[in-house]
Design a protein around this motif. Structure first.
Motif, short mmCIF file in Angstrom:
data_model
loop_
_atom_site.label_atom_id
_atom_site.label_comp_id
_atom_site.label_asym_id
_atom_site.label_seq_id
_atom_site.Cartn_x
_atom_site.Cartn_y
_atom_site.Cartn_z
N TYR A 144 0.83 -1.20 0.00
CA TYR A 144 0.00 0.00 0.00
C TYR A 144 0.87 1.26 0.00
CZ TYR A 144 -4.02 -2.87 1.49
OH TYR A 144 -5.02 -3.81 1.59
N SER A 145 0.52 2.21 -0.87
CA SER A 145 1.15 3.54 -0.84
C SER A 145 0.60 4.38 0.31
CB SER A 145 0.86 4.30 -2.14
OG SER A 145 1.24 3.58 -3.28
N ASP A 146 -0.63 4.10 0.72
CA ASP A 146 -1.39 5.00 1.60
C ASP A 146 -0.70 5.36 2.92
OD1 ASP A 146 -4.60 4.65 0.39
OD2 ASP A 146 -3.05 3.23 -0.18
N LEU A 148 2.37 5.97 3.49
CA LEU A 148 3.59 6.76 3.35
C LEU A 148 3.39 8.26 3.58
CD1 LEU A 148 5.34 4.97 0.34
CD2 LEU A 148 5.93 4.83 2.77
N PHE A 172 4.85 -0.28 -4.88
CA PHE A 172 3.73 0.32 -4.15
C PHE A 172 2.54 0.56 -5.08
CE2 PHE A 172 7.56 1.74 -1.92
CZ PHE A 172 7.25 1.49 -0.60
N SER A 174 -1.70 2.40 -4.56
CA SER A 174 -2.66 2.97 -3.62
C SER A 174 -3.91 2.10 -3.52
CB SER A 174 -3.06 4.38 -4.05
OG SER A 174 -3.87 4.33 -5.22
N GLY A 200 2.12 -0.72 -8.86
CA GLY A 200 2.37 0.55 -9.52
C GLY A 200 3.27 0.35 -10.73
N LEU A 275 3.99 6.63 -7.74
CA LEU A 275 4.13 6.97 -6.32
C LEU A 275 4.48 8.44 -6.12
CD1 LEU A 275 4.16 5.92 -3.39
CD2 LEU A 275 6.60 5.46 -3.68
N TYR A 278 1.32 10.54 -6.43
CA TYR A 278 0.44 10.18 -5.32
C TYR A 278 0.94 10.82 -4.03
CZ TYR A 278 -1.82 7.49 -1.68
OH TYR A 278 -2.53 7.13 -0.55
N MET A 279 2.23 10.67 -3.75
CA MET A 279 2.80 11.21 -2.52
C MET A 279 2.69 12.72 -2.47
SD MET A 279 4.38 9.06 -0.29
CE MET A 279 5.75 10.04 0.32
#
Length: 287
Positions: A144-146, A148, A172, A174, A200, A275, A278-279
């Motif tokens: 999961y990216s969430d 981070l 990663f 999301s 991803g 990522l 998203y980040m």
């Protein structure tokens, strides 16, 4: 077709329900949840709510009755033997109620040589599904990216990324992107009966991740890993979970968590969000 989503009030489950509502009428959805009070907003939209605990085969059978496509999200119960029994209750309930397609939401840390302490569960699931009589689809999620973006402030204060991953990479994705692909798999029968690995577009080394986080936070962050023992002690919350968590990074250090596939794009027709974008967005929008 009637679709049933388990663990539908969890972090991933909510995303899947929200995505499913873009493609399905509420009357074609059913949510199987442990606490119906957490599903009130979905009930108000006209979605059916069933109460069941993974520990009760009878309750699950009652909840699954009339289901064509079941999206099963496993719990985070540990040790693996306890989660295996939860899954066994679910698959027996699905067999008894004639579920036509069992979609299992798994994790890419399912290799036979994977040291992740939750990995034995996935090994059992694969073989139980293959030896059963319910048609199934097996989905393997990337990391999961969430978590981070919320973790970035702490990393900026430390000035270090601490994951003991050596020079290996992690892939990663999301939860929102996972939900997009999972719903497409559920509603398109040509995607049933297969294995899909959702990641991803690239895997990230910890040095690359440190550079990305430095740029987004505006603070210098370097990769300075702890030992496995130090990491397990630092992140031993709840008590006893540290060794479980660090075993995931042991798997990454063995090169087992960097897998990248084109499955997401093949399924959805678009690339999973990188990522970096998203980040950047989630960090800016965080409180």
């Amino acid at each position: 077709m009637n679709y049933n989503i388990t663990a539908a009030t969890g972090n991933l489950g909510v995303k899947i329900v929200e995505e499913a509502l873009k493609h399905l009428a509420p009357e074609n959805l059913m949510l199987t949840v442990r606490n119906p009070d957490k599903a009130i907003r979905f009930k108000k939209l006209g979605i059916g709510i069933k109460q069941a605990n993974y520990r009760s085969e009878q309750a699950l059978a009652a909840a699954f009755r009339g289901t064509d496509v079941l999206i099963y999200i496993p719990s985070l119960t540990f040790p693996s033997v306890a989660r295996i029994m939860e899954f066994e209750n679910a698959i027996v309930a699905a067999e008894k109620t004639g579920v036509k397609q069992f979609i299992f939401i798994g994790f890419m840390a399912d290799h036979g040589n994977n040291p992740f302490k939750m990995s034995p569960f996935f090994g059992y699931v694969q073989r139980r599904l293959a030896s059963g009589n319910v048609p199934y689809t097996y989905i393997r999620n990337g990391m999961y990216s969430d978590p981070l973006p919320p973790y970035l402030q702490e990393l900026a204060r430390r000035g270090k990324i601490l994951y003991p991953v050596a020079d290996q990479k992690i892939s990663f994705i999301s939860r929102a992107d996972l939900a997009k692909a999972i719903v497409q798999i559920a509603v398109n029968e040509e995607l049933h009966g297969k294995e899909h690995t959702l990641t991803g577009p690239k895997a990230w080394s910890m040095n690359e991740l440190a550079e990305l986080m430095s740029r987004i936070s505006g603070s210098p962050i370097v990769y300075d890993p702890l030992t496995n023992e130090q990491f397990a002690e630092l992140y031993d919350e709840p008590k006893g979970f540290g060794p479980v968590l660090v075993s995931l990074y042991e798997a990454a250090a063995k090169g087992l968590m960097g897998e990248v596939t084109a499955d997401f794009e093949r399924i959805t027709g678009e690339k999973a969000e990188d990522l970096s974008s998203y980040m950047q967005r989630e960090y800016q929008n965080s409180p």
